[in-house]
Design a protein around this motif. Structure first.
Motif, PDB file in Angstrom:
ATOM      1  N   CYS A 140       0.846  -1.316   0.011  1.00 61.11           N
ATOM      2  CA  CYS A 140      -0.135   0.034  -0.163  1.00 61.11           C
ATOM      3  C   CYS A 140       0.875   1.090  -0.099  1.00 61.11           C
ATOM      4  O   CYS A 140       1.665   1.319   0.997  1.00 61.11           O
ATOM      5  CB  CYS A 140      -1.154   0.005   1.095  1.00 61.11           C
ATOM      6  N   THR A 179       2.076   5.419  -0.146  1.00 56.93           N
ATOM      7  CA  THR A 179       1.406   6.672   0.727  1.00 56.93           C
ATOM      8  C   THR A 179       0.255   7.151  -0.042  1.00 56.93           C
ATOM      9  O   THR A 179      -0.865   7.685   0.847  1.00 56.93           O
ATOM     10  CB  THR A 179       2.517   7.517   0.880  1.00 56.93           C
ATOM     11  N   HIS A 234      -2.306   0.452  -4.434  1.00 60.73           N
ATOM     12  CA  HIS A 234      -1.561  -0.773  -4.320  1.00 60.73           C
ATOM     13  C   HIS A 234      -0.440  -0.914  -5.520  1.00 60.73           C
ATOM     14  O   HIS A 234      -0.706  -0.470  -6.500  1.00 60.73           O
ATOM     15  CB  HIS A 234      -2.437  -2.030  -4.016  1.00 60.73           C
ATOM     16  N   TYR A 237       7.855  -1.988  -4.244  1.00 56.24           N
ATOM     17  CA  TYR A 237       7.962  -0.822  -3.323  1.00 56.24           C
ATOM     18  C   TYR A 237       9.665  -0.299  -3.321  1.00 56.24           C
ATOM     19  O   TYR A 237      10.454  -1.416  -3.100  1.00 56.24           O
ATOM     20  CB  TYR A 237       7.570  -1.004  -2.246  1.00 56.24           C
ATOM     21  N   LYS A 281       2.864  -1.827   4.266  1.00 58.91           N
ATOM     22  CA  LYS A 281       2.668  -0.696   4.026  1.00 58.91           C
ATOM     23  C   LYS A 281       4.201   0.044   4.768  1.00 58.91           C
ATOM     24  O   LYS A 281       4.200   0.239   5.887  1.00 58.91           O
ATOM     25  CB  LYS A 281       1.663   0.279   4.711  1.00 58.91           C
TER      26      LYS A 281
END
Length: 192
Positions: free
Chosen positions: A21, A23, A27, A31, A181
């Protein structure tokens, strides 16, 4: 060069694969966590040298990086470019130039970030230093995920077109892949 940078990031776990997830609330299956890169000084130095080389033709005096995520790459790039290094940081949730740092009016500045997606932090950094009336000469970063949507001229080591999904249409959610996250604002597993 993009593939070389992405390879370094993957090797140092600065590029994570999975279900995340962002900011923004979207999705994604990848990352960028450059803090993992910074565990390896020799790789960080290599990245700093490459970014300094990309900035070589730009006339500037100072590099400014937003804390926390870009402080190390800002410092390393400034070291390699033999320029002054400053950083802005949040106080009361607002980016500020603190710790007695000052700029002279018209000082030529390059802002260095680790990863740019929406450029929100870059815009906060510009706002934090505007009272000094600097000349923003360039925006530099390791990875540019913005796809040209920021309106800024970004000099990056790698450009990536992110695969993102609205939470309600996320195939990773539908496949019941656990979501994380990461990042400096809120870390950990989350439940949908």
């Amino acid at each position: 060069m993009d593939n070389d940078i992405l390879e370094i990031l993957e090797k140092t776990e600065g590029l994570l694969k999975g279900h995340f997830c962002l900011t923004s609330g979207l999705h994604s299956d990848e990352y960028f966590q450059c803090a993992k890169l910074y565990q390896y000084p020799e790789q960080t130095e290599k990245i700093g040298k490459l970014l300094a080389k990309k900035l070589k033709e730009i006339d500037f005096d100072t590099i400014i990086a937003p804390a926390v995520g870009a402080v190390i790459i800002g410092y390393e790039t400034a070291k390699q470019a033999q320029k002054r290094n400053l950083f802005v940081e949040r106080k009361d949730n607002v980016m500020q130039l603190r710790r007695g740092y000052k700029l002279t009016k018209g000082e030529k500045v390059v802002i260095v970030e680790d990863v740019i997606t929406t450029a929100k932090t870059i815009k906060e950094t510009i706002e934090a230093i505007k009272e000094f009336e600097p000349q923003i000469q360039a925006i530099g970063c390791i990875v540019d995920r913005s796809c040209g949507k920021t309106g800024l001229n970004i000099i990056s080591l790698a450009q990536v077109t992110p695969q993102t999904y609205e939470p309600e249409n996320c195939p990773l959610c539908k496949a019941k892949i656990p979501i994380e996250k990461p990042g400096s604002r809120q870390e950990g597993k989350i439940n949908d």
